[in-house]
Design a protein around this motif. Structure first.
Motif, PDB file in Angstrom:
ATOM      1  N   ASN A  56       0.828  -1.207   0.000  1.00 27.01           N
ATOM      2  CA  ASN A  56       0.000   0.000   0.000  1.00 27.01           C
ATOM      3  C   ASN A  56       0.865   1.260   0.000  1.00 27.01           C
ATOM      4  O   ASN A  56       0.525   2.249  -0.638  1.00 27.01           O
ATOM      5  N   ASP A  59       1.961   1.747  -3.473  1.00 22.73           N
ATOM      6  CA  ASP A  59       0.817   2.325  -4.201  1.00 22.73           C
ATOM      7  C   ASP A  59       0.796   3.846  -4.010  1.00 22.73           C
ATOM      8  O   ASP A  59       0.626   4.602  -4.965  1.00 22.73           O
ATOM      9  N   ASP A  60       0.965   4.277  -2.758  1.00 24.04           N
ATOM     10  CA  ASP A  60       0.927   5.708  -2.446  1.00 24.04           C
ATOM     11  C   ASP A  60       2.015   6.478  -3.194  1.00 24.04           C
ATOM     12  O   ASP A  60       1.757   7.562  -3.727  1.00 24.04           O
ATOM     13  N   THR A  63       1.034   6.721  -6.804  1.00 26.04           N
ATOM     14  CA  THR A  63      -0.119   7.609  -6.936  1.00 26.04           C
ATOM     15  C   THR A  63       0.313   9.069  -6.858  1.00 26.04           C
ATOM     16  O   THR A  63      -0.122   9.900  -7.660  1.00 26.04           O
ATOM     17  N   GLY A  86      -4.551   5.997  -9.260  1.00 21.73           N
ATOM     18  CA  GLY A  86      -4.290   4.785  -8.492  1.00 21.73           C
ATOM     19  C   GLY A  86      -3.138   4.001  -9.080  1.00 21.73           C
ATOM     20  O   GLY A  86      -2.667   4.283 -10.182  1.00 21.73           O
ATOM     21  N   SER A  97      -1.649  -5.497  -3.925  1.00 22.34           N
ATOM     22  CA  SER A  97      -2.087  -4.606  -2.850  1.00 22.34           C
ATOM     23  C   SER A  97      -3.609  -4.651  -2.751  1.00 22.34           C
ATOM     24  O   SER A  97      -4.303  -4.868  -3.750  1.00 22.34           O
ATOM     25  N   LYS A  98      -4.115  -4.443  -1.550  1.00 26.62           N
ATOM     26  CA  LYS A  98      -5.569  -4.445  -1.353  1.00 26.62           C
ATOM     27  C   LYS A  98      -6.233  -3.348  -2.182  1.00 26.62           C
ATOM     28  O   LYS A  98      -7.305  -3.542  -2.736  1.00 26.62           O
ATOM     29  N   ARG A  99      -5.577  -2.194  -2.280  1.00 32.19           N
ATOM     30  CA  ARG A  99      -6.146  -1.105  -3.062  1.00 32.19           C
ATOM     31  C   ARG A  99      -6.240  -1.473  -4.533  1.00 32.19           C
ATOM     32  O   ARG A  99      -7.205  -1.129  -5.204  1.00 32.19           O
ATOM     33  N   THR A 103      -9.617  -1.463  -6.666  1.00 30.68           N
ATOM     34  CA  THR A 103      -9.734  -0.641  -7.877  1.00 30.68           C
ATOM     35  C   THR A 103     -10.156  -1.484  -9.068  1.00 30.68           C
ATOM     36  O   THR A 103     -11.069  -1.113  -9.820  1.00 30.68           O
TER      37      THR A 103
END
Length: 142
Positions: A56, A59-60, A63, A86, A97-99, A103
């Motif tokens: 995550n 991911d950030d 992003t 994203g 990743s969970k995100r 998505t």
């Protein structure tokens, strides 16, 4: 990336691959711009398996790279929608990743499609590793 783009198009989304966007920070090329009723900027990354607790966070980071006014405005002009940004982060062992999973499910990808995408990421990782070992004199690992 191409497999995912095709699947999203099959689900009724318009998709642009690797849109070139000139910014004050240099050229940016997000992997996918996806839109239908709303727009998303998605960048895909495959990371080492030592990053499993950081997916995550990674991911950030990705992003933030694409969540700039210059990029948002360019995609808004293209799609007619203010996009969200994203990342699709998968590690070499196939953990997403969970995100990313959330998505992709919101975009209409089913569990079977997620599994295929993850397998393709793992195949790509093995191919890269095999090529690296060949260049380093370690031979083919497949």
């Amino acid at each position: 990336m191409n497999w995912l783009a095709t699947k999203l198009e099959d689900r009724g989304h318009q998709v642009v691959r690797e849109l070139h966007i000139s910014t004050s920070q240099g050229l940016r090329k997000p992997d996918l711009i996806v839109w239908n009723n709303d727009a998303k900027i998605l960048d895909i990354q495959i990371v080492g398996d030592s990053n499993i607790g950081l997916l995550n966070h990674l991911d950030d980071l990705k992003t933030r790279k694409y969540n700039t006014p210059e990029i948002i405005n360019k995609v808004d002009e293209l799609t007619g929608h203010t996009p969200t940004v994203g990342a699709i982060t998968v590690n070499w062992r196939g953990v997403a990743s969970k995100r990313a999973v959330g998505t992709l499910k919101k975009l209409g990808l089913r569990n079977s499609g997620l599994a295929i995408m993850i397998l393709k990421a793992m195949e790509g990782g093995l191919s890269i590793y095999s090529n690296y070992m060949g260049m380093a004199g370690g031979g083919d690992v497949t």
